[in-house]
Design an enzyme around this catalytic site. Structure first.
Site, PDB file in Angstrom:
ATOM      1  N   ASN A  12       1.395   0.881   3.258  1.00  8.24           N
ATOM      2  CA  ASN A  12       0.973  -0.208   4.142  1.00  8.24           C
ATOM      3  C   ASN A  12       2.128  -1.129   4.529  1.00  8.24           C
ATOM      4  OD1 ASN A  12       1.285  -1.822   1.749  1.00  8.24           O
ATOM      5  ND2 ASN A  12      -0.188  -3.280   2.584  1.00  8.24           N
ATOM      6  N   LYS A  39      -2.037   4.837   7.541  1.00 11.53           N
ATOM      7  CA  LYS A  39      -1.471   4.594   6.206  1.00 11.53           C
ATOM      8  C   LYS A  39      -1.020   5.884   5.511  1.00 11.53           C
ATOM      9  CE  LYS A  39      -3.719   0.195   5.236  1.00 11.53           C
ATOM     10  NZ  LYS A  39      -4.438  -0.614   4.223  1.00 11.53           N
ATOM     11  N   ASP A  81      -1.041  -3.122  -1.045  1.00 17.25           N
ATOM     12  CA  ASP A  81      -2.499  -3.264  -1.164  1.00 17.25           C
ATOM     13  C   ASP A  81      -2.937  -3.260  -2.622  1.00 17.25           C
ATOM     14  OD1 ASP A  81      -3.154  -3.450   1.531  1.00 17.25           O
ATOM     15  OD2 ASP A  81      -3.385  -1.289   1.786  1.00 17.25           O
TER      16      ASP A  81
END
Length: 281
Positions: free
Chosen positions: A88, A67, A103
Site C-alpha cells: 500500500n 495492492k 496497513d
C-alpha cells in the site's frame, strides 16, 4: 523551486481524503511537499510506476484495486509486503521503487486503541484482497483465528495458504452465502469489512446479510470511512452493537507512510482532524 509530489494511486480515487490529511501534516511541519490523488486505469499502472521511478513523484500510496497487481512493477519489497503479497506504500530509493505495507501497523494501532480483547475468539473478515490480507496478518499476530468470507474461492484459498505458511496462524475460508456466514460468525467477537461495499456512491450496500443474526457482543469494524456512517455500522447500531468505520486506520497507516517518505513523524491528531473536516463538509 519545484514542489515535490506525493500521491495515492487507485481507481476510482475521487473519494479519497488522503490528500487532505497528508497536506495538513505537510503544512504543520513546514515540508515543501504536496499530496495528490491520481486516478490510474489498469493499462496506465506500469507507466505510473515508471514515472515514480523517474522522480515525477517522491512517493505514493497504492489502493484498490492495485495492492497486489502493482508488485511485478516494483524493484523490491519489505519483509511485511513479501509475507502479505500486498503493498500500500511505494518508497522511492534512488532510482528504484520499494513496496511496503503500512496497513498492518495501522490496523494494529487502531485495534489497540479500541481496547478490544478478543480473548481467544475468532474474527471474520469480508473480502480477500490486499486490505483483507493486511487485516488478517495483523490479527494472526495476535493469535486470533481468522475466518475469511469471500466470493472467489480460488483467491481465498491462496490467501489462506500464503498467510498460514508465513505466520503459522489458523485461517479458514467460507463462501459468501447466508448459510456459511451463519456458521462462520459463531463465537466471533470481531467482524471487519475489507470490501468496497457501502462506500460512496453505493451507500446502501453491506457485507452482512440481514437474514443472518449477529453474534452477541460482536464488534463491527468497517474499513469504508466515507460516508461517516455506513450501512454496515448502521446495522450494528440497530442491534445495539459497537461499531467503527476505518477512518482511524486510514490515518494511522497514513502517518506511518508519511514518516517513511519524509523522515518526519506527523501529528495523528492533525491528520485526523483534517480528515474529519473533509468528511463533514
Amino acid at each position: 523551486m519545484m514542489v515535490k509530489k506525493l500521491g495515492v494511486f487507485g481507481y476510482p480515487i475521487s473519494h479519497s481524503i488522503s490528500p487532505t490529511m497528508h497536506n495538513a501534516a505537510c503544512s504543520e511541519l513546514g515540508i515543501d511537499f504536496v499530496y495528490e490523488a491520481h486516478e490510474v486505469e489498469k493499462h496506465q499502472l506500469e507507466q505510473t510506476i515508471s514515472d515514480l521511478r523517474k522522480g515525477v513523484w517522491e512517493g505514493a500510496n497504492i489502493t484498490i484495486p492495485y495492492k497486489e497487481t502493482v508488485i511485478p512493477f516494483l524493484d523490491s519489497l519489505s519483509d511485511t509486503a513479501k509475507k502479505l503479497g500486498a503493498v500500500n506504500t511505494l518508497i522511492k530509493v534512488d532510482n528504484e521503487i520499494k513496496g511496503d505495507n503500512t496497513d498492518v501497523g495501522g490496523f494494529l494501532l487502531e485495534l489497540n486503541s479500541m481496547n478490544l480483547d478478543l480473548d481467544g475468539h475468532p474474527a471474520i473478515i469480508f473480502g480477500n484482497g490486499g486490505s483483507a490480507r493486511a487485516v488478517a496478518y495483523a490479527l494472526l499476530q495476535k493469535n486470533t483465528e481468522v475466518r475469511i468470507i469471500a466470493r472467489n474461492h480460488m483467491v481465498s484459498t491462496q490467501l489462506k495458504d500464503d498467510l498460514s505458511k508465513s505466520t503459522g496462524g489458523k485461517l479458514m475460508h467460507y463462501n459468501w452465502t447466508p448459510t456459511d456466514l451463519k456458521v462462520a460468525s459463531q463465537k466471533c467477537k470481531l467482524a471487519v469489512n475489507c470490501t468496497p461495499l457501502g462506500m460512496l456512491p453505493n451507500v446502501t450496500t453491506t457485507p452482512w446479510f440481514p437474514s443472518v443474526p449477529f453474534p452477541d457482543n460482536i464488534m463491527i469494524y468497517d474499513l469504508v470511512y466515507n460516508p461517516l456512517e455506513t450501512m454496515f455500522t448502521k446495522q450494528a447500531k440497530h442491534h445495539g452493537l459497537a461499531s467503527k468505520t476505518g477512518l482511524g486506520m486510514l490515518v494511522q497507516q497514513g502517518a506511518i507512510s508519511f514518516e517513511l517518505w519524509t523522515g518526519q513523524k506527523p501529528s495523528i491528531n492533525t491528520m485526523l482532524k483534517a480528515a474529519e473536516r473533509k468528511l463533514y463538509d
